[in-house]
Design a protein around this motif. Structure first.
Motif, PDB file in Angstrom:
ATOM      1  N   GLU A  39       0.864  -1.008   0.186  1.00 54.07           N
ATOM      2  CA  GLU A  39       0.144  -0.024   0.099  1.00 54.07           C
ATOM      3  C   GLU A  39       0.983   1.259  -0.166  1.00 54.07           C
ATOM      4  O   GLU A  39       0.558   2.098  -0.586  1.00 54.07           O
ATOM      5  N   ALA A  40       1.989   1.203   0.548  1.00 51.50           N
ATOM      6  CA  ALA A  40       2.872   2.375   0.882  1.00 51.50           C
ATOM      7  C   ALA A  40       3.454   2.660  -0.787  1.00 51.50           C
ATOM      8  O   ALA A  40       3.647   3.907  -0.795  1.00 51.50           O
ATOM      9  N   ALA A  41       3.692   1.689  -1.332  1.00 52.39           N
ATOM     10  CA  ALA A  41       4.136   2.079  -2.714  1.00 52.39           C
ATOM     11  C   ALA A  41       3.051   2.495  -3.637  1.00 52.39           C
ATOM     12  O   ALA A  41       3.400   3.362  -4.564  1.00 52.39           O
ATOM     13  N   PHE A  42       2.027   2.122  -3.559  1.00 56.40           N
ATOM     14  CA  PHE A  42       0.674   2.596  -4.013  1.00 56.40           C
ATOM     15  C   PHE A  42       0.417   3.979  -3.683  1.00 56.40           C
ATOM     16  O   PHE A  42       0.538   4.859  -4.625  1.00 56.40           O
ATOM     17  N   ARG A  43       0.782   4.204  -2.523  1.00 61.16           N
ATOM     18  CA  ARG A  43       0.264   5.676  -2.103  1.00 61.16           C
ATOM     19  C   ARG A  43       1.327   6.599  -2.554  1.00 61.16           C
ATOM     20  O   ARG A  43       1.079   7.905  -3.095  1.00 61.16           O
ATOM     21  N   ARG A  44       2.691   6.132  -2.618  1.00 55.46           N
ATOM     22  CA  ARG A  44       3.908   7.023  -3.364  1.00 55.46           C
ATOM     23  C   ARG A  44       3.485   7.401  -4.799  1.00 55.46           C
ATOM     24  O   ARG A  44       3.482   8.549  -5.228  1.00 55.46           O
ATOM     25  N   THR A  45       3.360   6.450  -5.567  1.00 62.37           N
ATOM     26  CA  THR A  45       2.865   6.397  -6.844  1.00 62.37           C
ATOM     27  C   THR A  45       1.830   7.076  -7.177  1.00 62.37           C
ATOM     28  O   THR A  45       1.665   8.056  -8.294  1.00 62.37           O
ATOM     29  N   PHE A  46       0.585   7.112  -6.439  1.00 62.65           N
ATOM     30  CA  PHE A  46      -0.332   7.963  -6.484  1.00 62.65           C
ATOM     31  C   PHE A  46      -0.262   9.476  -6.518  1.00 62.65           C
ATOM     32  O   PHE A  46      -0.722  10.032  -7.249  1.00 62.65           O
ATOM     33  N   LYS A  47       0.344   9.749  -5.379  1.00 64.60           N
ATOM     34  CA  LYS A  47       0.690  11.141  -4.933  1.00 64.60           C
ATOM     35  C   LYS A  47       1.627  11.815  -6.342  1.00 64.60           C
ATOM     36  O   LYS A  47       1.306  13.042  -6.615  1.00 64.60           O
ATOM     37  N   LYS A  48       2.656  10.932  -6.907  1.00 65.74           N
ATOM     38  CA  LYS A  48       3.341  11.456  -7.810  1.00 65.74           C
ATOM     39  C   LYS A  48       2.679  11.678  -9.043  1.00 65.74           C
ATOM     40  O   LYS A  48       2.765  12.708  -9.991  1.00 65.74           O
ATOM     41  N   VAL A  49       1.887  10.961  -9.361  1.00 67.33           N
ATOM     42  CA  VAL A  49       0.886  10.777 -10.697  1.00 67.33           C
ATOM     43  C   VAL A  49      -0.274  11.807 -10.636  1.00 67.33           C
ATOM     44  O   VAL A  49      -0.406  12.829 -11.548  1.00 67.33           O
ATOM     45  N   ILE A  50      -0.975  11.524  -9.508  1.00 68.22           N
ATOM     46  CA  ILE A  50      -2.287  12.396  -9.504  1.00 68.22           C
ATOM     47  C   ILE A  50      -1.929  14.060  -8.887  1.00 68.22           C
ATOM     48  O   ILE A  50      -2.834  14.915  -9.427  1.00 68.22           O
ATOM     49  N   GLY A  51      -0.862  13.903  -8.124  1.00 74.70           N
ATOM     50  CA  GLY A  51      -0.641  15.480  -7.493  1.00 74.70           C
ATOM     51  C   GLY A  51      -1.448  15.548  -6.249  1.00 74.70           C
ATOM     52  O   GLY A  51      -1.235  16.686  -5.777  1.00 74.70           O
ATOM     53  N   MET A  52      -2.067  14.497  -5.685  1.00 79.21           N
ATOM     54  CA  MET A  52      -2.729  14.736  -4.589  1.00 79.21           C
ATOM     55  C   MET A  52      -2.673  13.445  -3.827  1.00 79.21           C
ATOM     56  O   MET A  52      -2.575  12.233  -4.527  1.00 79.21           O
ATOM     57  N   THR A  53      -3.003  13.070  -2.741  1.00 75.34           N
ATOM     58  CA  THR A  53      -3.310  11.767  -1.746  1.00 75.34           C
ATOM     59  C   THR A  53      -4.482  10.951  -2.151  1.00 75.34           C
ATOM     60  O   THR A  53      -5.525  11.904  -2.494  1.00 75.34           O
ATOM     61  N   PRO A  54      -4.388   9.772  -1.828  1.00 77.69           N
ATOM     62  CA  PRO A  54      -5.893   9.349  -2.095  1.00 77.69           C
ATOM     63  C   PRO A  54      -6.827   9.960  -1.244  1.00 77.69           C
ATOM     64  O   PRO A  54      -8.071   9.989  -1.629  1.00 77.69           O
ATOM     65  N   GLY A  55      -6.447  10.315   0.125  1.00 73.98           N
ATOM     66  CA  GLY A  55      -7.413  11.049   1.115  1.00 73.98           C
ATOM     67  C   GLY A  55      -7.833  12.126   0.520  1.00 73.98           C
ATOM     68  O   GLY A  55      -8.965  12.596   0.873  1.00 73.98           O
ATOM     69  N   ASP A  56      -6.948  13.072  -0.165  1.00 78.93           N
ATOM     70  CA  ASP A  56      -7.466  14.204  -0.731  1.00 78.93           C
ATOM     71  C   ASP A  56      -8.527  14.012  -1.903  1.00 78.93           C
ATOM     72  O   ASP A  56      -9.543  14.856  -1.735  1.00 78.93           O
ATOM     73  N   ILE A  57      -8.378  13.116  -2.769  1.00 81.48           N
ATOM     74  CA  ILE A  57      -9.362  12.727  -3.713  1.00 81.48           C
ATOM     75  C   ILE A  57     -10.770  12.291  -2.872  1.00 81.48           C
ATOM     76  O   ILE A  57     -11.788  12.845  -3.267  1.00 81.48           O
ATOM     77  N   GLY A  58     -10.754  11.585  -1.802  1.00 77.14           N
ATOM     78  CA  GLY A  58     -11.867  11.013  -1.141  1.00 77.14           C
ATOM     79  C   GLY A  58     -12.534  12.225  -0.692  1.00 77.14           C
ATOM     80  O   GLY A  58     -13.751  12.338  -0.567  1.00 77.14           O
ATOM     81  N   ARG A  59     -11.736  13.004  -0.052  1.00 75.00           N
ATOM     82  CA  ARG A  59     -12.640  14.266   0.700  1.00 75.00           C
ATOM     83  C   ARG A  59     -12.973  15.086  -0.564  1.00 75.00           C
ATOM     84  O   ARG A  59     -14.319  15.637  -0.173  1.00 75.00           O
ATOM     85  N   GLN A  60     -12.625  15.404  -1.653  1.00 76.72           N
ATOM     86  CA  GLN A  60     -13.092  16.104  -2.720  1.00 76.72           C
ATOM     87  C   GLN A  60     -14.368  15.505  -3.244  1.00 76.72           C
ATOM     88  O   GLN A  60     -15.097  16.328  -3.330  1.00 76.72           O
ATOM     89  N   SER A  61     -14.305  14.338  -3.260  1.00 74.60           N
ATOM     90  CA  SER A  61     -15.692  13.486  -3.519  1.00 74.60           C
ATOM     91  C   SER A  61     -16.859  13.550  -2.746  1.00 74.60           C
ATOM     92  O   SER A  61     -17.927  13.500  -2.936  1.00 74.60           O
ATOM     93  N   ARG A  62     -16.465  13.991  -1.282  1.00 75.51           N
ATOM     94  CA  ARG A  62     -17.664  14.044  -0.304  1.00 75.51           C
ATOM     95  C   ARG A  62     -18.284  15.425  -0.280  1.00 75.51           C
ATOM     96  O   ARG A  62     -19.173  15.778   0.645  1.00 75.51           O
ATOM     97  N   LEU A  63     -17.367  16.472  -1.000  1.00 71.57           N
ATOM     98  CA  LEU A  63     -17.996  17.758  -0.550  1.00 71.57           C
ATOM     99  C   LEU A  63     -19.043  18.070  -1.460  1.00 71.57           C
ATOM    100  O   LEU A  63     -19.327  17.574  -2.285  1.00 71.57           O
TER     101      LEU A  63
END
Length: 280
Positions: A256-280
């Motif tokens: 999961e750690a490798a996934f999180r690092r890659t996600f932040k690098k490619v998308i420009g934000m963390t998975p948590g940031d994406i999740g919070r955005q979708s709940r707004l």
């Protein structure tokens, strides 16, 4: 799964607005969202569209242009006596620009002139779409949106078949060899793909495949694989999938750690940031 469906099944286009605009002043501004894709069709008149980067497209009656992503445009009328200028604007949501590979090339305009082969094949759908848009009847809004979506898919299919686009995902899907590798990535993102195995799917040598893929897609095969995985992940998180351990495993990551690092690098934000955005 076929070439185009392998993309649209993950990022399905939704028509969000279909409107006919009348232009009367010589110079006007048309602001189109960068997070949407657009089909502009000139119903009547003649005009030119110019971006801030000075790219210019001239449209005559019956011409259209697809914008991979919206921009601020200057509209200049080419006046003809007793002729109004009317433009049909179809706006499509594919997910945000950061997620959808079809929207990567913001400069990409594809013009379809009135008499070319693509326009002729689109004519039956276009006629119905215009009739419903300009003469609204009971239930027209729903009919118009579905017609616009079918029109877009048919148009993208014809772009691929006619090799209308030279760079990016649709260009890659236009090459039957590259398409085999791209569809394999789309269908099995969890696979431990390597350049050699993707080249084998394409029926090409590793070196020729790598060179053609990069020159056509604008990135290496491994970079595209990573980008596709992260975009799928972001889409799933936006849709409520919050178990990152399962998600990272399903997309081919051993931790999961490798996934999180890659996600932040490619998308420009963390998975948590994406999740919070979708709940707004």
């Amino acid at each position: 799964m076929d070439r185009l469906s392998s993309v649209l099944s993950a990022f399905r286009p939704k028509a969000t607005s279909i409107s006919a605009f009348h232009f009367s002043r010589q110079n006007e501004r048309l602001a189109l969202s960068a997070d949407s894709s657009y089909w502009l069709y000139l119903i009547s008149g003649e005009l030119s569209l110019t971006t801030h980067g000075e790219s210019r497209t001239r449209l005559k009656e019956g011409d259209g242009v697809w914008l991979a992503t919206g921009q601020d445009l200057s509209v200049s009328l080419i006046q003809r006596l007793h002729c109004e200028t009317k433009l049909l604007i179809c706006e499509f949501d594919f997910a945000t620009k950061a997620l959808n590979p079809l929207l990567d090339l913001e400069w990409q305009w594809v013009k379809v002139e009135k008499g070319d082969e693509i326009a002729l094949q689109l004519l039956p759908l276009k006629s119905i779409l215009l009739t419903e848009s300009l003469q609204p009847r009971c239930g027209s809004q729903v009919v118009i949106e579905r017609l616009a979506e079918a029109y877009l898919v048919q148009m993208l299919r014809l772009f691929i078949q006619n090799k209308k686009i030279e760079l990016g995902l649709l260009a890659g899907l236009s090459d039957v060899r590259l398409a085999r590798a791209i569809v394999a990535i789309h269908e099995q993102p969890q696979q431990a793909w390597q350049v050699a195995s993707l080249a084998e799917k394409a029926g090409m040598s590793r070196s020729v495949f790598s060179g053609l893929f990069k020159s056509t897609m604008g990135m290496s095969p491994m970079a595209y694989l990573t980008s596709w995985r992260m975009r799928l992940a972001a889409q799933r998180i936006k849709n409520g999938d919050r178990n990152l351990a399962i998600l990272s495993d399903e997309l081919g990551y051993q931790s999961e750690a490798a996934f999180r690092r890659t996600f932040k690098k490619v998308i420009g934000m963390t998975p948590g940031d994406i999740g919070r955005q979708s709940r707004l």
